[in-house]
Design a protein around this motif. Sequence first.
Motif, short mmCIF file in Angstrom:
data_model
loop_
_atom_site.label_atom_id
_atom_site.label_comp_id
_atom_site.label_asym_id
_atom_site.label_seq_id
_atom_site.Cartn_x
_atom_site.Cartn_y
_atom_site.Cartn_z
N GLN A 49 -20.28 -5.91 -8.63
CA GLN A 49 -20.31 -6.20 -10.07
C GLN A 49 -19.31 -7.32 -10.35
O GLN A 49 -18.11 -7.08 -10.48
CB GLN A 49 -19.95 -4.94 -10.87
N TRP A 98 -24.58 -14.73 -17.34
CA TRP A 98 -23.23 -14.58 -16.81
C TRP A 98 -22.20 -15.33 -17.66
O TRP A 98 -21.04 -14.95 -17.68
CB TRP A 98 -23.16 -15.11 -15.38
N TRP A 134 -25.15 -6.30 -19.50
CA TRP A 134 -24.40 -6.01 -18.28
C TRP A 134 -24.54 -4.54 -17.89
O TRP A 134 -24.66 -4.22 -16.71
CB TRP A 134 -22.94 -6.41 -18.45
N LEU A 149 -26.25 -3.24 -14.37
CA LEU A 149 -25.60 -2.30 -13.46
C LEU A 149 -26.49 -1.07 -13.26
O LEU A 149 -26.66 -0.60 -12.13
CB LEU A 149 -24.23 -1.90 -14.00
N ALA A 204 -16.01 -4.02 -8.21
CA ALA A 204 -16.03 -4.83 -9.44
C ALA A 204 -14.82 -5.76 -9.50
O ALA A 204 -13.75 -5.45 -8.96
CB ALA A 204 -16.05 -3.91 -10.66
N GLY A 243 -16.12 -7.31 -14.80
CA GLY A 243 -16.95 -6.30 -14.16
C GLY A 243 -16.28 -4.94 -14.15
O GLY A 243 -16.94 -3.90 -14.23
N THR A 263 -16.84 -3.41 -17.44
CA THR A 263 -18.24 -2.98 -17.49
C THR A 263 -18.40 -1.62 -16.82
O THR A 263 -19.08 -0.73 -17.36
CB THR A 263 -19.13 -4.03 -16.79
#
Length: 193
Positions: free
Chosen positions: A13, A42, A50, A54, A69, A73, A76
């Motif tokens: 991630q 991105w 996001w 995932l 990550a 990330g 996230t």
Amino acid sequence: MRADYADFDFIIQPGWNNSAPEHWQSHWQQLLGARRVDNHEWNTPRLEDWLDGLDRAVEASRRPVVVVAHSLGCVTVAHYARRHPHKLAGALLVAPADVERASAPAALQPFAPLPAEALPFPARIVASDTDPFCRPLRSARIASLWQAPLTWLVDGGHINVASGHHQWEEGLAQLDALLDAVSAGRDGARRQA
């Protein structure tokens, strides 16, 4: 105990703007045979996009999932854990971004506030004492909130290509420690069953 990489599916991630081919996440993706999250955007990240990216990667996995990550990330993953507390086996969170800092770019602000709950799976955080995107006190606070062991990288910057972290083979020791914790938790749960 040494965990076996073959027991897990790994998901990479990345953070804001993705991870370039020379970034350690790209090297680890090849090394681990990992799946990279496929986000639609991105550069102008949207939290829902996001989280969906995932989740698609997790749903495509066959074995227990460990996420590796970086930066945004990590945030996230923490948001994902709130929605799906039982889908991940563990997470290695490297250089989490402080999306609440005053200087956070506007593109990252929709990821605030940072989730403040303990993560429901084993996790480890690696942070740097010179990360311009998350000061040491904030990194320590995040680790405390998420109840994840914190390892400091001295003068490691944002633990990315700009700070000289390309293959970052030393970081694999952190992944090994995480996998050992995940395996120990799974073994303990089996013994209780």
